[in-house]
Design a protein around this motif. Structure first.
Motif, PDB file in Angstrom:
ATOM      1  N   ALA A  20       1.108  -1.086  -0.030  1.00 17.25           N
ATOM      2  CA  ALA A  20      -0.222  -0.018  -0.055  1.00 17.25           C
ATOM      3  C   ALA A  20       0.800   1.228  -0.121  1.00 17.25           C
ATOM      4  CB  ALA A  20      -1.020  -0.090   1.282  1.00 17.25           C
ATOM      5  N   GLU A  21       1.347   1.755  -1.226  1.00 16.42           N
ATOM      6  CA  GLU A  21       2.168   2.789  -1.193  1.00 16.42           C
ATOM      7  C   GLU A  21       1.266   4.154  -0.739  1.00 16.42           C
ATOM      8  OE1 GLU A  21       5.211   2.386  -2.097  1.00 16.42           O
ATOM      9  OE2 GLU A  21       5.009   0.650  -3.446  1.00 16.42           O
ATOM     10  N   GLY A  22       2.296   4.889   0.105  1.00 18.06           N
ATOM     11  CA  GLY A  22       1.563   6.322   0.514  1.00 18.06           C
ATOM     12  C   GLY A  22       0.707   6.211   1.595  1.00 18.06           C
ATOM     13  N   THR A  23       0.863   5.140   2.501  1.00 26.59           N
ATOM     14  CA  THR A  23       0.252   4.875   3.547  1.00 26.59           C
ATOM     15  C   THR A  23       0.974   4.735   4.741  1.00 26.59           C
ATOM     16  OG1 THR A  23       0.291   2.521   3.493  1.00 26.59           O
ATOM     17  CG2 THR A  23      -1.711   3.612   2.337  1.00 26.59           C
ATOM     18  N   ILE A  24       0.716   5.065   5.978  1.00 32.93           N
ATOM     19  CA  ILE A  24       1.353   4.913   7.259  1.00 32.93           C
ATOM     20  C   ILE A  24       0.493   3.856   8.229  1.00 32.93           C
ATOM     21  CG2 ILE A  24       2.535   7.117   7.227  1.00 32.93           C
ATOM     22  CD1 ILE A  24       0.368   8.265   9.137  1.00 32.93           C
ATOM     23  N   CYS A  25       1.116   3.273   9.096  1.00 32.80           N
ATOM     24  CA  CYS A  25       0.514   2.414  10.015  1.00 32.80           C
ATOM     25  C   CYS A  25       1.035   3.155  11.267  1.00 32.80           C
ATOM     26  CB  CYS A  25       0.997   0.967   9.725  1.00 32.80           C
ATOM     27  SG  CYS A  25       0.165  -0.094  10.759  1.00 32.80           S
ATOM     28  N   LEU A  26      -0.188   3.308  12.038  1.00 37.38           N
ATOM     29  CA  LEU A  26       0.268   3.689  13.539  1.00 37.38           C
ATOM     30  C   LEU A  26      -0.113   2.754  14.538  1.00 37.38           C
ATOM     31  CD1 LEU A  26      -1.527   7.543  13.395  1.00 37.38           C
ATOM     32  CD2 LEU A  26       0.851   6.540  13.082  1.00 37.38           C
ATOM     33  N   GLN A  27       0.918   2.426  15.495  1.00 31.18           N
ATOM     34  CA  GLN A  27       0.472   1.510  16.618  1.00 31.18           C
ATOM     35  C   GLN A  27      -0.300   2.059  17.553  1.00 31.18           C
ATOM     36  OE1 GLN A  27       1.819  -1.650  16.214  1.00 31.18           O
ATOM     37  NE2 GLN A  27       2.656  -0.839  14.460  1.00 31.18           N
ATOM     38  N   ALA A  28      -0.469   3.361  17.570  1.00 26.24           N
ATOM     39  CA  ALA A  28      -1.286   4.011  18.581  1.00 26.24           C
ATOM     40  C   ALA A  28      -1.683   5.301  18.172  1.00 26.24           C
ATOM     41  CB  ALA A  28      -0.658   4.107  20.075  1.00 26.24           C
ATOM     42  N   PRO A  29      -2.804   5.943  18.443  1.00 26.32           N
ATOM     43  CA  PRO A  29      -3.163   7.276  17.865  1.00 26.32           C
ATOM     44  C   PRO A  29      -2.280   8.229  18.412  1.00 26.32           C
ATOM     45  CG  PRO A  29      -5.129   6.292  18.864  1.00 26.32           C
ATOM     46  CD  PRO A  29      -4.003   5.429  19.342  1.00 26.32           C
ATOM     47  N   GLU A  30      -1.842   9.294  17.496  1.00 25.37           N
ATOM     48  CA  GLU A  30      -1.023  10.309  17.972  1.00 25.37           C
ATOM     49  C   GLU A  30      -1.732  11.737  18.151  1.00 25.37           C
ATOM     50  OE1 GLU A  30       1.741  10.529  14.913  1.00 25.37           O
ATOM     51  OE2 GLU A  30       2.819   8.552  15.498  1.00 25.37           O
ATOM     52  N   SER A  31      -2.923  11.613  17.937  1.00 27.92           N
ATOM     53  CA  SER A  31      -3.807  12.637  18.374  1.00 27.92           C
ATOM     54  C   SER A  31      -5.354  12.354  18.286  1.00 27.92           C
ATOM     55  CB  SER A  31      -3.689  13.855  17.221  1.00 27.92           C
ATOM     56  OG  SER A  31      -4.376  13.317  15.989  1.00 27.92           O
ATOM     57  N   LEU A  32      -6.018  13.256  18.813  1.00 27.16           N
ATOM     58  CA  LEU A  32      -7.664  12.869  18.657  1.00 27.16           C
ATOM     59  C   LEU A  32      -8.024  12.642  17.226  1.00 27.16           C
ATOM     60  CD1 LEU A  32      -9.027  15.426  21.375  1.00 27.16           C
ATOM     61  CD2 LEU A  32      -8.758  12.772  21.776  1.00 27.16           C
ATOM     62  N   GLU A  33      -7.413  13.503  16.539  1.00 28.88           N
ATOM     63  CA  GLU A  33      -8.093  13.388  15.024  1.00 28.88           C
ATOM     64  C   GLU A  33      -7.604  11.879  14.694  1.00 28.88           C
ATOM     65  OE1 GLU A  33      -9.590  14.166  11.264  1.00 28.88           O
ATOM     66  OE2 GLU A  33      -9.696  15.112  13.309  1.00 28.88           O
ATOM     67  N   ASP A  34      -6.477  11.361  14.790  1.00 26.18           N
ATOM     68  CA  ASP A  34      -6.174   9.998  14.541  1.00 26.18           C
ATOM     69  C   ASP A  34      -7.056   9.054  14.999  1.00 26.18           C
ATOM     70  OD1 ASP A  34      -3.685  10.744  13.155  1.00 26.18           O
ATOM     71  OD2 ASP A  34      -2.387  10.135  14.762  1.00 26.18           O
ATOM     72  N   PHE A  35      -7.495   9.018  16.073  1.00 28.28           N
ATOM     73  CA  PHE A  35      -8.566   8.054  16.749  1.00 28.28           C
ATOM     74  C   PHE A  35      -9.891   8.404  15.811  1.00 28.28           C
ATOM     75  CE2 PHE A  35     -10.667   6.552  20.553  1.00 28.28           C
ATOM     76  CZ  PHE A  35     -10.341   5.060  20.414  1.00 28.28           C
ATOM     77  N   TYR A  36     -10.153   9.731  15.592  1.00 28.87           N
ATOM     78  CA  TYR A  36     -11.643   9.973  14.912  1.00 28.87           C
ATOM     79  C   TYR A  36     -11.533   9.087  13.672  1.00 28.87           C
ATOM     80  CZ  TYR A  36     -15.072  12.666  12.385  1.00 28.87           C
ATOM     81  OH  TYR A  36     -16.139  12.797  11.712  1.00 28.87           O
ATOM     82  N   GLN A  37     -10.174   9.214  13.013  1.00 28.07           N
ATOM     83  CA  GLN A  37     -10.098   8.727  11.896  1.00 28.07           C
ATOM     84  C   GLN A  37     -10.106   7.103  11.730  1.00 28.07           C
ATOM     85  OE1 GLN A  37     -10.489  10.299   8.641  1.00 28.07           O
ATOM     86  NE2 GLN A  37     -10.406  12.343   9.578  1.00 28.07           N
ATOM     87  N   CYS A  38      -9.524   6.488  12.723  1.00 26.17           N
ATOM     88  CA  CYS A  38      -9.566   5.235  13.104  1.00 26.17           C
ATOM     89  C   CYS A  38     -11.101   4.671  13.347  1.00 26.17           C
ATOM     90  CB  CYS A  38      -8.810   4.935  14.289  1.00 26.17           C
ATOM     91  SG  CYS A  38      -8.933   3.084  14.890  1.00 26.17           S
TER      92      CYS A  38
END
Length: 361
Positions: free
Chosen positions: A109-127
């Motif tokens: 999956a080019e151009g993607t990132i994988c987070l081990q934990a949310p780095e912000s509230l926005e990350d968790f919202y997008q999850c």
């Protein structure tokens, strides 16, 4: 090592790749399957996985599920499909089997990132948006046609049955030292079995669910940090939306790690709870009234279920979950119980937040 590389190259030769393989190397932080990143002379990249037959007893059934879902979403969503389509072998199969086991390939999956934990509230919202959208996109997929790849995986009633059987046998002789934890779970058995019974009786709709909704099973667009792909579809089965929702809350709205030994650090973060609920509701607009009503119970149930599984394994002598030190499963169980207790303390606020979110949708 050369024998390993020779075998991997032989396996890759069975798949329809774009160009000759130029490099293969281990990739990622997964602990179930062996994962490699593959590059070809054309510049294309792929993920190769050797699947864990100890964790998954019926790999053809898993791949049949993945094939069906990928075909359905490709027809429905086109290039915006939220999963990665398998790369097929030259014989038209989504996997290859030899004497070493089962292998599968997907595009990288080019151009993607994988987070081990949310780095912000926005990350968790997008999850929440990513996993909610997955359920919504598959709302009209025939869930009953899916194979149950891990029977009773989120059947909390059955998890309690196994817990009580293990407790009665007490194979590791540990029961007397954890009477407080045993009582905690038994006091909540009836409530924690409610969702399983609602599923069996049809009170809650059976949906296509992921069943392992940690943030690292969602790939985000590297530029926009919005959901791109839901990955690790091995546990996709018929299930409840409340379990997918609840597992994310358990994982992402906890103020500490799931094996934090200092339980004073553990509580439910209501701000994260609200953000996730907003994203999930927005992305999954076809939730029923009953599903909305029971969202908090979904979070509490899946957390208590995991506590039950950890304590069961501790009583059994630590035979299922990998542990890093003596008593690790007990630490895990206590951490989940503390999170359950925090939810109970904040229960009225959790329900108020869900009602407010529902009112906005």
């Amino acid at each position: 090592m050369n024998n390993t590389n020779d075998n991997i190259n032989a396996v890759l030769a069975k798949f329809c790749l774009d160009g000759q393989v130029s490099s293969v190397r281990p990739y990622g932080e997964g602990v179930i399957n062996k994962t490699y990143i593959v590059e070809t002379e054309s510049g294309s990249r792929y993920i190769l996985q050797k699947l864990n037959e100890n964790a998954f007893k019926n790999i053809p059934a898993i791949m049949e599920n993945i094939e069906g879902i990928a075909r359905f979403l490709k027809e429905k969503k086109g290039e915006e499909m939220p999963v990665l389509e398998p790369v097929y072998t030259k014989d038209g199969s989504s996997y290859y089997k030899d004497e070493d086991g089962y292998f599968r390939v997907t595009p990288f999956a080019e151009g993607t990132i994988c987070l081990q934990a949310p780095e912000s509230l926005e990350d968790f919202y997008q999850c929440a948006v990513g996993f909610g959208r997955f359920i919504s996109d598959l709302a009209d997929y025939p869930a009953a046609s899916l194979n149950e790849t891990i029977p009773n995986f989120h059947n909390t009633k059955d998890r309690y049955r196994i817990f009580k059987e293990t407790l009665a046998k007490n194979p590791a002789g540990r029961a007397a030292s954890v009477e407080k934890e045993i009582s905690f779970l038994l006091d909540r058995e009836e409530e924690m079995s409610r969702l399983s019974m609602y599923m069996e009786s049809g009170v809650l709709p059976v949906r296509v669910t992921h069943n392992d909704t940690k943030l690292n099973n969602l790939l985000l667009d590297a530029k926009t940090r919005t959901p791109k792909y839901v990955i690790d579809l091995d546990t996709v089965m018929p299930g409840l939306s409340l379990y997918d929702y609840g597992d994310c809350i358990r994982f992402g709205a906890n103020t500490a790690a799931e094996d934090e030994p200092d339980t004073d650090k553990i509580s439910l973060d209501l701000e994260r709870f609200r953000v996730f609920t907003e994203g999930f509701a927005k992305a999954c607009p076809n939730l029923t009234d009953k599903e909305y009503e029971l969202l908090p119970l979904g979070a509490k149930t899946i957390t208590c279920e995991l506590a039950c599984r950890f304590l069961t394994d501790y009583l059994d002598g630590d035979n299922y979950f990998a542990t890093r030190y003596d008593g690790h499963n007990l630490v895990r169980a206590r951490a989940q119980m503390k999170l359950v207790a925090s939810m109970e303390e904040k229960w009225e606020e959790m329900n108020r937040i869900v009602s407010e979110v529902r009112g906005k949708e």
